[in-house]
Design an enzyme around this catalytic site. Structure first.
Site, PDB file in Angstrom:
ATOM      1  N   HIS A  65      53.077 -34.446 -18.038  1.00  0.00           N
ATOM      2  CA  HIS A  65      53.128 -35.294 -17.018  1.00  0.00           C
ATOM      3  C   HIS A  65      53.256 -36.258 -17.254  1.00  0.00           C
ATOM      4  O   HIS A  65      52.667 -37.077 -16.309  1.00  0.00           O
ATOM      5  CB  HIS A  65      52.361 -34.467 -15.810  1.00  0.00           C
ATOM      6  CG  HIS A  65      52.216 -33.082 -15.868  1.00  0.00           C
ATOM      7  ND1 HIS A  65      52.606 -32.735 -14.527  1.00  0.00           N
ATOM      8  CD2 HIS A  65      51.328 -32.234 -16.046  1.00  0.00           C
ATOM      9  CE1 HIS A  65      53.174 -31.806 -15.141  1.00  0.00           C
ATOM     10  NE2 HIS A  65      52.120 -30.785 -15.488  1.00  0.00           N
ATOM     11  N   ASN A 138      51.912 -26.983  -9.606  1.00  0.00           N
ATOM     12  CA  ASN A 138      53.738 -27.550 -10.011  1.00  0.00           C
ATOM     13  C   ASN A 138      54.801 -27.656  -8.893  1.00  0.00           C
ATOM     14  O   ASN A 138      53.920 -26.302  -7.877  1.00  0.00           O
ATOM     15  CB  ASN A 138      54.242 -26.420 -11.497  1.00  0.00           C
ATOM     16  CG  ASN A 138      53.234 -27.126 -12.555  1.00  0.00           C
ATOM     17  OD1 ASN A 138      52.809 -28.205 -13.026  1.00  0.00           O
ATOM     18  ND2 ASN A 138      52.748 -26.329 -12.985  1.00  0.00           N
ATOM     19  N   TYR A 348      41.654 -31.885 -17.528  1.00  0.00           N
ATOM     20  CA  TYR A 348      41.856 -32.818 -17.303  1.00  0.00           C
ATOM     21  C   TYR A 348      40.826 -33.647 -17.016  1.00  0.00           C
ATOM     22  O   TYR A 348      41.659 -34.705 -17.341  1.00  0.00           O
ATOM     23  CB  TYR A 348      42.405 -32.153 -15.586  1.00  0.00           C
ATOM     24  CG  TYR A 348      43.863 -31.489 -15.694  1.00  0.00           C
ATOM     25  CD1 TYR A 348      43.730 -30.140 -16.599  1.00  0.00           C
ATOM     26  CD2 TYR A 348      44.951 -31.266 -14.956  1.00  0.00           C
ATOM     27  CE1 TYR A 348      45.130 -29.424 -16.578  1.00  0.00           C
ATOM     28  CE2 TYR A 348      46.016 -31.706 -15.273  1.00  0.00           C
ATOM     29  CZ  TYR A 348      46.120 -30.396 -15.870  1.00  0.00           C
ATOM     30  OH  TYR A 348      47.101 -29.943 -15.555  1.00  0.00           O
TER      31      TYR A 348
END
Length: 492
Positions: A65, A138, A348
């Site tokens: 990303h 997404n 993350y």
């Protein structure tokens, strides 16, 4: 003088140049030298500072990303869901919550074209009164793998070859041949949806299964879905080449220009709800991220609307430093045992600490807008002003206490410790159903893309045979057509 009163901000700019420490700079054009042509002096502090700052402008790129665009706005509840969740920001219709949203491509580098065939990220940060809530999703409702153990591998397979730095189909199809759960995702990626026209005409999905908890403690599984009010539009290959050839940042520009012109993008938020007591009634595992939930059985329920009405003020501060993590939730929203979600919760936050430092949640774009309090302190780049004398808990000298308890999932887990696949894999049914739902011309375009990928000269006969066997199990006609195009005799 209070050193914390005037924090670094363009709002405190002077009319003349200064050093980082505030000293005036009387010449920002020339280095300090011995004579007009002499060597530069090491004592030219301003030059050294200017170059040193320049040398450190770039931070580590997101491992996925990397290419993205952000915008700000609000989320407004339009339908009552208080019977499903005690989340404060969903407490009643009409409640508005400020948000920031980041759209992105997934695999390619920070400056890559926005017309490449690739999933798109759709991440929303809600600044609620109970803390931030990150819904990190997404544009597709499924993913390639169901267990986060394989996440580094699937990313490595899609990333460029470490020897040549070229993205190559043989690497992708080699890896995915070992994970047939990826077939459903391929029916999205290689479909016409694989190249969105721009970010405004793109759906979003939470992808993973979360849980909602109401005031009584009742838990429901939930899937989140974003639907654009302006509809879904995508680019075919020839259109993508034309658009990308003239502007490699077309989606970013479209988003920025639309908001600047007052044409605010809007999405409706829908949820699908499942009672955990009913999860065994389906021929798939509801916590399997490679599956969609049938809308005829579990219909979409409207919740609210997302409106983006303000462009970001600074790309680096509000896009590059913007950080999301699926682990950041609020009371009334929690996790499920979705194996990919469980690993994303760690990965993350860990990658943000690597990119931005341990205090990344102190950055203005990531910090909660509500009051907050803990003993997480110090570390690199800590710029929070604190004057407490007690930095431990509990203490009779500090009135800070535990917060009031709130309902959390309390399901009993039992079983032996083991590493294994789930019982209901069912890898072929849903991709086959999706393929058969398309018009013939759409099926043909999907087949052409599949043939193109499997025609890579480094893909072996054995590998093509495996892929043909997979697609035959999804749809016999599709598999036979693929075998004919590849000139391979099906093994089943």
């Amino acid at each position: 003088m209070d050193p914390y009163r005037n924090r670094p901000s363009s709002g405190f700019n002077t009319p003349f140049w200064t050093t980082n420490s505030g000293a005036p700079v009387w010449n920002n054009n020339s280095s300090l030298t011995v004579g007009s042509r002499g060597p530069i002096l090491l004592e030219d502090y301003h030059l050294i500072e200017k170059l040193a700052n320049f040398d450190r402008e770039r931070i580590p790129e997101r491992v996925v990303h990397a290419r993205g665009a952000s915008a700000k706005g609000f989320f407004e509840v339009t339908h009552d869901v208080s019977h499903l969740t005690c989340a404060d920001f969903l407490r009643a219709p009409g409640v508005q919550t400020p948000v920031i949203v980041r759209f992105s491509t997934v695999i390619h580098e920070r400056g890559s074209p926005e017309t490449l065939r690739d999933p798109r990220g759709f991440a929303v940060k809600f600044y609620t009164r109970e803390g931030n809530f990150d819904l990190v999703g997404n544009n597709f409702p499924v993913f390639f793998i169901r267990d986060g153990m394989k996440f580094p591998d699937v990313v490595h397979a899609f990333k460029p070859n470490p020897k040549s730095h070229l993205q190559e189909n043989w690497r992708i199809f080699d890896f995915l041949s070992h994970v047939p759960e990826s077939l459903h995702m391929l029916t999205f990626l290689l479909d016409d949806l694989g190249i969105p026209q721009d970010y405004r005409h793109m759906e979003g999905s939470g992808v993973n299964t979360y849980t909602l908890i109401n005031k009584a403690g009742k838990v429901h599984y939930v899937k989140f879905h974003w639907k654009p009010t302006c509809g879904v539009k995508c680019l075919l290959e020839n259109e993508a080449i034309k658009v990308g050839g003239s502007n490699h940042s077309h989606a970013t520009q479209d988003l920025y220009d639309s908001i600047s012109a007052g044409n605010y993008p809007e999405w409706k938020l829908y949820i699908q709800i499942m009672d955990p007591a009913h999860e065994d009634k389906f021929d798939f595992d509801p916590l399997d991220v490679t599956k969609t939930w049938p809308e005829d059985i579990l219909p979409l329920q409207p919740v609210g609307r997302l409106v983006l009405n303000k462009n970001i003020d600074n790309f680096f501060a509000e896009n590059e430093q913007l950080a999301f993590c699926p682990g950041i939730v609020v009371p009334g929203v929690s996790y499920s045992e979705d194996k990919l979600l469980q690993t994303r919760i760690f990965s993350y936050s860990d990658t943000q600490r690597h990119r931005l430092g341990p205090n990344y949640l102190q950055l203005p774009v990531n910090a909660p807008k509500c009051a907050h309090h803990n003993n997480h302190h110090e570390g690199f780049m800590n710029f929070m002003h604190r004057d407490e004398e007690v930095n431990y808990f509990p203490s009779r000298c500090d009135p800070a206490r535990n917060a009031e308890s709130f309902p959390v999932p309390s399901a009993i887990c039992s079983g032996k410790r083991e590493k294994c696949v789930i019982e209901k894999e069912n890898n072929f049914k849903q991709p086959g159903e999706r393929y058969r739902s398309w018009a013939p011309d759409r099926q043909e375009r999907f087949l052409n893309r599949l043939v193109g990928g499997l025609s890579d000269p480094r893909i072996t006969h054995e590998l093509r045979t495996i892929w043909i066997s997979y697609w035959i199990q999804c749809d016999k006609s599709l598999g036979q057509k693929l075998a004919t195009r590849l000139n391979v005799k099906p093994s089943i």
